[in-house]
Design a protein around this motif. Structure first.
Motif, PDB file in Angstrom:
ATOM      1  N   GLU A  78     -37.951  17.366 -32.154  1.00 58.62           N
ATOM      2  CA  GLU A  78     -37.568  15.952 -32.134  1.00 58.62           C
ATOM      3  C   GLU A  78     -36.664  15.613 -30.963  1.00 58.62           C
ATOM      4  O   GLU A  78     -36.828  14.589 -30.317  1.00 58.62           O
ATOM      5  N   SER A  79     -35.704  16.455 -30.679  1.00 55.62           N
ATOM      6  CA  SER A  79     -34.745  16.120 -29.620  1.00 55.62           C
ATOM      7  C   SER A  79     -35.232  16.515 -28.235  1.00 55.62           C
ATOM      8  O   SER A  79     -34.636  16.118 -27.248  1.00 55.62           O
ATOM      9  N   THR A  80     -36.305  17.288 -28.139  1.00 59.28           N
ATOM     10  CA  THR A  80     -36.733  17.786 -26.837  1.00 59.28           C
ATOM     11  C   THR A  80     -38.021  17.175 -26.323  1.00 59.28           C
ATOM     12  O   THR A  80     -38.253  17.187 -25.121  1.00 59.28           O
ATOM     13  N   SER A  81     -38.884  16.651 -27.201  1.00 66.03           N
ATOM     14  CA  SER A  81     -40.161  16.126 -26.714  1.00 66.03           C
ATOM     15  C   SER A  81     -40.448  14.757 -27.302  1.00 66.03           C
ATOM     16  O   SER A  81     -39.891  14.380 -28.331  1.00 66.03           O
ATOM     17  N   THR A  82     -41.325  14.042 -26.636  1.00 68.48           N
ATOM     18  CA  THR A  82     -41.680  12.705 -27.106  1.00 68.48           C
ATOM     19  C   THR A  82     -42.796  12.740 -28.145  1.00 68.48           C
ATOM     20  O   THR A  82     -42.893  11.842 -28.967  1.00 68.48           O
ATOM     21  N   GLY A  83     -43.635  13.743 -28.141  1.00 66.33           N
ATOM     22  CA  GLY A  83     -44.756  13.837 -29.086  1.00 66.33           C
ATOM     23  C   GLY A  83     -44.425  14.706 -30.271  1.00 66.33           C
ATOM     24  O   GLY A  83     -45.303  15.413 -30.777  1.00 66.33           O
ATOM     25  N   TRP A  84     -43.193  14.648 -30.761  1.00 67.08           N
ATOM     26  CA  TRP A  84     -42.774  15.527 -31.848  1.00 67.08           C
ATOM     27  C   TRP A  84     -43.503  15.213 -33.154  1.00 67.08           C
ATOM     28  O   TRP A  84     -43.738  16.112 -33.958  1.00 67.08           O
ATOM     29  N   GLN A  85     -43.882  13.965 -33.376  1.00 66.47           N
ATOM     30  CA  GLN A  85     -44.586  13.624 -34.613  1.00 66.47           C
ATOM     31  C   GLN A  85     -45.981  14.241 -34.638  1.00 66.47           C
ATOM     32  O   GLN A  85     -46.416  14.772 -35.656  1.00 66.47           O
ATOM     33  N   THR A  87     -46.830  16.893 -32.934  1.00 62.74           N
ATOM     34  CA  THR A  87     -46.602  18.331 -33.039  1.00 62.74           C
ATOM     35  C   THR A  87     -46.387  18.735 -34.493  1.00 62.74           C
ATOM     36  O   THR A  87     -46.959  19.732 -34.971  1.00 62.74           O
ATOM     37  N   TYR A 114     -37.954   9.825 -39.191  1.00 59.12           N
ATOM     38  CA  TYR A 114     -36.698  10.248 -38.573  1.00 59.12           C
ATOM     39  C   TYR A 114     -35.619   9.256 -38.978  1.00 59.12           C
ATOM     40  O   TYR A 114     -35.756   8.057 -38.784  1.00 59.12           O
ATOM     41  N   CYS A 147     -30.249  20.418 -32.589  1.00 59.10           N
ATOM     42  CA  CYS A 147     -29.936  19.985 -31.238  1.00 59.10           C
ATOM     43  C   CYS A 147     -28.651  20.655 -30.773  1.00 59.10           C
ATOM     44  O   CYS A 147     -27.876  21.172 -31.570  1.00 59.10           O
TER      45      CYS A 147
END
Length: 159
Positions: A78-85, A87, A114, A147
């Motif tokens: 969640e804190s590192t990428s934009t496509g976390w959902q 993923t 989130y 994070c």
């Protein structure tokens, strides 16, 4: 030929005809069949309930395990990428299919949420139990976002 006494003759004469046939010795003929007719459906129903419970338990565990894996991936990404959902969805679905079980049909990640106030992510995996009595199964797992908290933010915010 035996000779009967007067007391036996009187005793036999006092009996009602058919009384011994209804309530005497040997009157339980056919009772086993009637007991089986009454108890067999109940025993079959209890057996079906036991099987349904086992299928329900397996389905909830499979959905919970998939939701946990999706939540782990979402918390880390969640804190590192934009496509976390996406993923999290891919990880949860791949994990479920890796379990090689078919107790749930139409499995999907129905909700990924989130919450910025508590900094938590929740993942919900849903499906339909393919058992004797079809049921909807839904399992939700949530956890804090992982994070790195810096000294400049006072440890309060990520990044």
């Amino acid at each position: 030929r035996t000779r009967e006494g007067w007391w036996l003759k009187r005793r036999r004469a006092a009996r009602r005809p058919g009384w011994s046939r209804l309530f005497g010795r040997g009157t339980d003929r056919g009772a086993s069949a009637i007991e089986l007719v009454i108890l067999a459906p109940a025993l079959i129903f209890v057996s079906m309930l036991i099987i349904q419970f086992a299928l329900w338990l397996d389905a909830t565990h499979a959905a919970l395990a998939a939701a946990q894996e999706g939540d782990r991936a979402a918390r880390a990404a969640e804190s590192t990428s934009t496509g976390w959902q996406q993923t999290a969805t891919d990880v949860a679905m791949n994990y479920y299919h890796g379990l090689d079980t078919s107790v749930l049909g139409n499995v999907s990640v129905s909700r990924i949420n989130y919450d910025a106030a508590t900094n938590t992510v929740s993942v919900t995996v849903s499906g339909r139990l393919t058992g004797i009595f079809p049921l909807n199964i839904s399992e939700t797992v949530s956890g804090p976002v992982e994070c790195f908290r810096t000294a400049q933010s006072g440890g309060a915010n990520c990044g």
